[in-house]
Design an enzyme around this catalytic site. Structure first.
Site, PDB file in Angstrom:
ATOM      1  N   TYR A   7       0.823  -1.213   0.000  1.00  0.00           N
ATOM      2  CA  TYR A   7       0.000   0.000   0.000  1.00  0.00           C
ATOM      3  C   TYR A   7       0.861   1.270   0.000  1.00  0.00           C
ATOM      4  O   TYR A   7       0.427   2.303  -0.495  1.00  0.00           O
ATOM      5  CB  TYR A   7      -0.904   0.040   1.242  1.00  0.00           C
ATOM      6  CG  TYR A   7      -2.258  -0.593   1.062  1.00  0.00           C
ATOM      7  CD1 TYR A   7      -2.391  -1.927   0.714  1.00  0.00           C
ATOM      8  CD2 TYR A   7      -3.416   0.152   1.269  1.00  0.00           C
ATOM      9  CE1 TYR A   7      -3.634  -2.506   0.568  1.00  0.00           C
ATOM     10  CE2 TYR A   7      -4.672  -0.418   1.130  1.00  0.00           C
ATOM     11  CZ  TYR A   7      -4.780  -1.745   0.779  1.00  0.00           C
ATOM     12  OH  TYR A   7      -6.021  -2.312   0.645  1.00  0.00           O
ATOM     13  N   ASP A  21      -6.621  -6.709   4.181  1.00  0.00           N
ATOM     14  CA  ASP A  21      -7.722  -6.036   3.475  1.00  0.00           C
ATOM     15  C   ASP A  21      -8.658  -7.085   2.896  1.00  0.00           C
ATOM     16  O   ASP A  21      -9.883  -7.026   3.066  1.00  0.00           O
ATOM     17  CB  ASP A  21      -7.143  -5.158   2.359  1.00  0.00           C
ATOM     18  CG  ASP A  21      -8.227  -4.471   1.534  1.00  0.00           C
ATOM     19  OD1 ASP A  21      -9.193  -3.969   2.139  1.00  0.00           O
ATOM     20  OD2 ASP A  21      -8.103  -4.452   0.294  1.00  0.00           O
ATOM     21  N   ASP A  53      -3.430 -17.999   0.817  1.00  0.00           N
ATOM     22  CA  ASP A  53      -4.434 -18.698   0.001  1.00  0.00           C
ATOM     23  C   ASP A  53      -5.158 -19.757   0.834  1.00  0.00           C
ATOM     24  O   ASP A  53      -6.373 -19.910   0.773  1.00  0.00           O
ATOM     25  CB  ASP A  53      -3.814 -19.291  -1.273  1.00  0.00           C
ATOM     26  CG  ASP A  53      -2.538 -20.088  -1.020  1.00  0.00           C
ATOM     27  OD1 ASP A  53      -1.998 -20.034   0.101  1.00  0.00           O
ATOM     28  OD2 ASP A  53      -2.079 -20.780  -1.951  1.00  0.00           O
ATOM     29  N   ASP A 104     -12.588  -8.589   4.520  1.00  0.00           N
ATOM     30  CA  ASP A 104     -13.846  -8.557   3.765  1.00  0.00           C
ATOM     31  C   ASP A 104     -14.453  -9.952   3.718  1.00  0.00           C
ATOM     32  O   ASP A 104     -15.663 -10.126   3.868  1.00  0.00           O
ATOM     33  CB  ASP A 104     -13.611  -8.072   2.317  1.00  0.00           C
ATOM     34  CG  ASP A 104     -13.926  -6.593   2.142  1.00  0.00           C
ATOM     35  OD1 ASP A 104     -13.653  -5.817   3.079  1.00  0.00           O
ATOM     36  OD2 ASP A 104     -14.434  -6.217   1.074  1.00  0.00           O
ATOM     37  N   LYS A 118       2.719 -15.213   2.765  1.00  0.00           N
ATOM     38  CA  LYS A 118       2.900 -15.977   1.526  1.00  0.00           C
ATOM     39  C   LYS A 118       4.395 -16.304   1.447  1.00  0.00           C
ATOM     40  O   LYS A 118       5.102 -15.920   0.514  1.00  0.00           O
ATOM     41  CB  LYS A 118       2.407 -15.142   0.328  1.00  0.00           C
ATOM     42  CG  LYS A 118       2.338 -15.888  -0.980  1.00  0.00           C
ATOM     43  CD  LYS A 118       1.251 -16.935  -1.053  1.00  0.00           C
ATOM     44  CE  LYS A 118       1.373 -17.726  -2.343  1.00  0.00           C
ATOM     45  NZ  LYS A 118       0.439 -18.879  -2.404  1.00  0.00           N
TER      46      LYS A 118
END
Ligand code: IPM
Ligand code: MG
Length: 354
Positions: free
Chosen positions: A138, A245, A221, A249, A189
């Site tokens: 970001y 983020d 994942d 959600d 990851k």
């Protein structure tokens, strides 16, 4: 308690109006509150040509806590990136040093039928997602556009975490886990990214200071899959800005509606910005359809985390629970047998229960 109120765009002003009713009720019961509003996001751009106008930033810096509605709208999508409403929220996070984003995904028992997942998968769900908020891809530099050696145009960003940034968010993860089920899952990851290898190394080192907490690591994942397969395996999740983020959600939908979820973004001294996890919902603006509960529950988080007013926080949360138990639902919650109410009616019902 000085609170800067930034209603923002879309349904922001509607849901903030309901939260203000709750604040005013607490004030008339003796909480010493000072409230001041300022334009932010698209509203900031409309008023001052800047999604985070200087006066708004000054007010936010001077306040003990910030309450935000939502930002963004289709009319602003054509603006250059620096003037887009989203830039306002990213800049205020950075300017105030709000590195720790707490996003609880809690399923109210009354809403178990509203989740898209089977009741046995989600009933009793209580996960805390801790998202690092001021680093990662970001904010990493360099970023931009360029022409490569083959004369092709490319776009690029930089994923980057420094050791202090990882240490401080890991500590928030461990201390939060200590107050809950003492399980922390760090999501990365590591099988692909250098940033993630470093992240995992540092988190593992910080774990030495918290021997009572069980630390696990999970690839992002797999975490995305596990959140819908068996979400109750999680207690506290700590992760970087972008993975957080996306996962927050996803987690919100386990609880029936993103319209229910509050969040806190904290600095090193627990000064915080509090906002619903959902966005500005341009499609339902002005229709009295928005769910004010995520914003009202954000207030409860503010009282708890910034002002150490556990009792007042609990009063709000209990009022929300009672309103749900009465069967009142806003339109975002798909569930039979409930009484549909509008934004203002829902706010008034919470107020009555307070
Ligand atoms: C969020 C939002 C923001 C983010 C956007 C609006 C910049 O999606 O708070 O999760 O990506 O952080
Ligand atoms: Mg998001």
């Amino acid at each position: 308690m000085k609170i800067a109120v930034l209603a923002g765009d879309g349904i922001g002003p509607e849901i903030i109006a309901e939260a203000m009713k709750v604040l005013q009720a607490l004030a008339s019961d003796g909480l010493k509150l000072e409230l001041e509003q300022a334009p932010f996001g698209g509203a900031g751009y409309d008023a001052h040509g800047d999604p985070l106008p200087e006066a708004t930033l000054r007010l936010a810096k001077a306040a003990d806590a910030v309450l935000c509605g939502a930002v963004g709208g289709p009319q602003y999508d054509v603006l250059p990136r620096a003037q887009r409403p989203e830039q306002g929220i990213l800049r205020i996070r950075k300017e105030l040093g709000l590195f720790a984003n707490l996003r609880p995904a809690v399923l109210f028992p009354e809403l178990v039928g509203a989740s898209t997942l089977k009741p046995e998968i989600v009933s009793g769900l209580d996960v805390m997602i801790i998202r690092e908020l001021t680093g990662d891809i970001y904010f990493g530099e360099p970023r931009g556009r360029r022409v490569n050696a083959r004369q092709e145009r490319e776009g690029f960003d930089t994923m980057l975490y420094s050791e202090p940034e990882i240490r401080r968010i890991a500590r928030v993860g461990f201390t939060t886990a200590m107050k809950r089920g003492r399980k922390l899952c760090s999501v990365d990851k590591e099988n692909v990214l250098e940033t993630s290898r470093f992240w995992r190394e540092v988190v593992t080192d910080v774990a030495k200071d918290y021997p009572q907490v069980t630390l696990t690591h999970m690839y992002v994942d797999n975490a995305a899959m596990q959140l819908v397969r068996a979400p109750k395996q999680f207690d506290v999740i700590v992760t970087g800005n972008m993975f957080g983020d996306i996962l927050s959600d996803e987690a919100s939908m386990l609880t029936g509606s993103i319209g229910m979820l509050p969040s806190a973004s904290l600095d090193e001294r627990s000064k915080g910005l509090y906002e619903p996890v959902h966005g500005s919902a341009p499609d339902i603006v002005g229709k009295n359809l928005a769910n004010p509960l995520a914003t009202i529950l954000s207030l409860a988080m503010m009282l708890r985390y910034t002002f150490n007013q556990d009792e007042a926080a609990k009063r709000i949360e209990d009022a929300v629970k009672r309103v749900l138990a009465q069967g009142l639902r806003t339109a975002d919650i798909q569930e039979g047998g409930a009484r549909k109410v509008g934004t203002a009616e829902m706010g008034d019902a919470v107020l009555a229960e307070l």
